[in-house]
Scaffold this active site. Structure first.
Site, short mmCIF file in Angstrom:
data_model
loop_
_atom_site.label_atom_id
_atom_site.label_comp_id
_atom_site.label_asym_id
_atom_site.label_seq_id
_atom_site.Cartn_x
_atom_site.Cartn_y
_atom_site.Cartn_z
N TYR A 1 0.84 -1.21 0.00
CA TYR A 1 0.00 0.00 0.00
C TYR A 1 0.87 1.25 0.00
CZ TYR A 1 -3.73 3.22 1.49
OH TYR A 1 -4.62 4.26 1.58
N ILE B 1 -8.61 8.17 8.19
CA ILE B 1 -9.93 8.79 8.11
C ILE B 1 -10.98 7.70 8.34
CG2 ILE B 1 -11.54 10.09 6.63
CD1 ILE B 1 -8.90 11.61 7.23
P1 NAP Z 1 -13.51 3.03 0.86
O1 NAP Z 1 -14.55 3.54 1.81
O2 NAP Z 1 -13.20 1.58 0.83
O3 NAP Z 1 -13.91 3.55 -0.60
C1 NAP Z 1 -13.16 3.19 -1.74
C2 NAP Z 1 -14.12 3.04 -2.91
O4 NAP Z 1 -13.35 2.69 -4.08
C3 NAP Z 1 -15.11 1.90 -2.69
O5 NAP Z 1 -16.41 2.28 -3.10
C4 NAP Z 1 -14.55 0.80 -3.56
O6 NAP Z 1 -15.51 -0.13 -4.01
C5 NAP Z 1 -14.00 1.60 -4.72
N1 NAP Z 1 -13.07 0.79 -5.51
C6 NAP Z 1 -12.21 -0.15 -5.05
N2 NAP Z 1 -11.57 -0.71 -6.08
C7 NAP Z 1 -12.03 -0.12 -7.20
C8 NAP Z 1 -11.76 -0.31 -8.58
N3 NAP Z 1 -10.87 -1.21 -9.00
N4 NAP Z 1 -12.42 0.46 -9.48
C9 NAP Z 1 -13.34 1.36 -9.06
N5 NAP Z 1 -13.65 1.59 -7.76
C10 NAP Z 1 -13.00 0.83 -6.84
O7 NAP Z 1 -12.11 3.75 1.15
P2 NAP Z 1 -11.74 5.27 1.52
O8 NAP Z 1 -11.17 5.26 2.87
O9 NAP Z 1 -12.84 6.19 1.19
O10 NAP Z 1 -10.53 5.47 0.51
C11 NAP Z 1 -10.58 6.33 -0.60
C12 NAP Z 1 -9.16 6.66 -1.01
O11 NAP Z 1 -8.52 7.33 0.07
C13 NAP Z 1 -8.32 5.44 -1.33
O12 NAP Z 1 -7.47 5.71 -2.42
C14 NAP Z 1 -7.52 5.25 -0.06
O13 NAP Z 1 -6.32 4.57 -0.31
C15 NAP Z 1 -7.30 6.68 0.35
N6 NAP Z 1 -6.96 6.89 1.75
C16 NAP Z 1 -7.81 6.48 2.74
C17 NAP Z 1 -7.45 6.70 4.06
C18 NAP Z 1 -8.34 6.27 5.22
O14 NAP Z 1 -7.85 6.21 6.35
N7 NAP Z 1 -9.61 5.99 5.00
C19 NAP Z 1 -6.24 7.34 4.38
C20 NAP Z 1 -5.41 7.74 3.33
C21 NAP Z 1 -5.78 7.51 2.03
P3 NAP Z 1 -15.67 -1.51 -3.15
O15 NAP Z 1 -16.30 -1.09 -1.85
O16 NAP Z 1 -16.54 -2.35 -4.00
O17 NAP Z 1 -14.28 -2.06 -2.97
#
Ligand code: NAP
Length: 260
Positions: free
Chosen positions: A167, A200
């Protein structure tokens, strides 16, 4: 003036008149950015792996702000899926001005136990997905001389962390991709930047082990995890005219986890 025109003027509007693609929009940070952009007057092409029915909540929330919202089911790691999505989003709205590469996945494993398949999948979604969506949406932005690309990286791509080599590698590469592309296209009116959030509260954070989350919480200067709404303003800034002097930057709503 028609009611529709009057309503247009009433919408708050740092993104009024813009069309934005947001990937991974059905959940978490992507859903928050979609609603935040809709609130600022953007029309939206929302993209996710899940189908339109499963994305119903974010679609309703975005449409409540009065803009045009389309949904495109796509896997950002798959070339043909992204090409179809780019064509459909452009056809639905006439053009795309802003791309938010937010779709991402997270798994956790010590390197010695990490499967090659897991490494490949995380890199495919987080890095290849960012490349593919940008590759197939940026050309018209360059032709028109205005565009914004906002890549959602992670603070783990800046400082690393245990059990997240794949990651961290993917997110560090997203930051490097952001810098290189920003240098390539800034003079043609397309500004490329990244956001590297700290932890987050989203479904993704729930996938981290309890032990990992407790350790992270203990070291976070602010003493709590962040909310989606604490990332959204940074995305609005970078997508809007107000972000006009940000080029290749990585902004960090991270609770103090990273201090540069
Ligand atoms: P999340 O709630 O899991 O949302 C991610 C979304 O992306 C989900 O709807 C997921 O669908 C979708 N997705 C996954 N694989 C995909 C693909 N191949 N094509 C299209 N859509 C896809 O996660 P989040 O926390 O909001 O994360 C959003 C971004 O922020 C990510 O890039 C993550 O790495 C980044 N981020 C998050 C955090 C944190 O702490 N939350 C911190 C730093 C960075 P499914 O549910 O079907 O998989």
């Amino acid at each position: 003036m028609t009611d529709a025109e009057r309503f247009e003027l009433d919408r708050p509007g740092r993104l009024r008149g813009r069309v934005a693609v947001v990937t991974g929009a059905a959940s978490g940070i992507g859903a928050g950015i979609a609603e935040g952009f809709a609130r600022e007057g953007a029309d939206l092409a929302l993209v996710d792996l899940v189908d339109e029915r499963s994305a119903g909540a974010v679609l309703d929330a975005a449409r409540a702000h009065g803009g045009r919202v389309s949904f495109h089911q796509a896997d950002v790691s798959d070339e043909s899926s992204v090409v179809s999505m780019a064509e459909a989003a452009t056809a639905a709205h006439g053009r795309v001005d802003v791309l938010v590469n937010n779709a991402g996945i997270f798994t956790q494993s010590l390197l010695e136990d990490l499967s090659v398949a897991d490494w490949d999948r995380v890199l495919a979604v987080n890095l290849r997905g960012t490349f593919l969506c940008t590759r197939f949406l940026i050309a018209p932005m360059l032709d028109r001389g205005w565009g914004r690309v906002v890549n959602i990286a992670s603070q783990l791509g800046q400082v690393g962390g245990t059990e997240v080599t794949h990651y961290s590698a993917s997110k560090g590469a997203v930051i490097a991709f952001t810098k290189a592309l920003a240098r390539e296209v800034a003079r043609r009116g397309v500004l490329v930047n990244a956001i590297a959030p700290g932890p987050i509260r989203t479904p993704l954070l729930e996938r981290e082990t309890e032990q990992w989350r407790s350790a992270k919480l203990a070291e976070l200067p602010i003493g709590r995890f962040g909310e989606v709404g604490e990332v959204v303003p940074t995305a609005v800034l970078l997508a809007s005219e107000e972000g006009s002097y940000y080029v290749g930057q990585t902004l960090g709503p991270n609770g103090g986890d990273v201090m540069l």
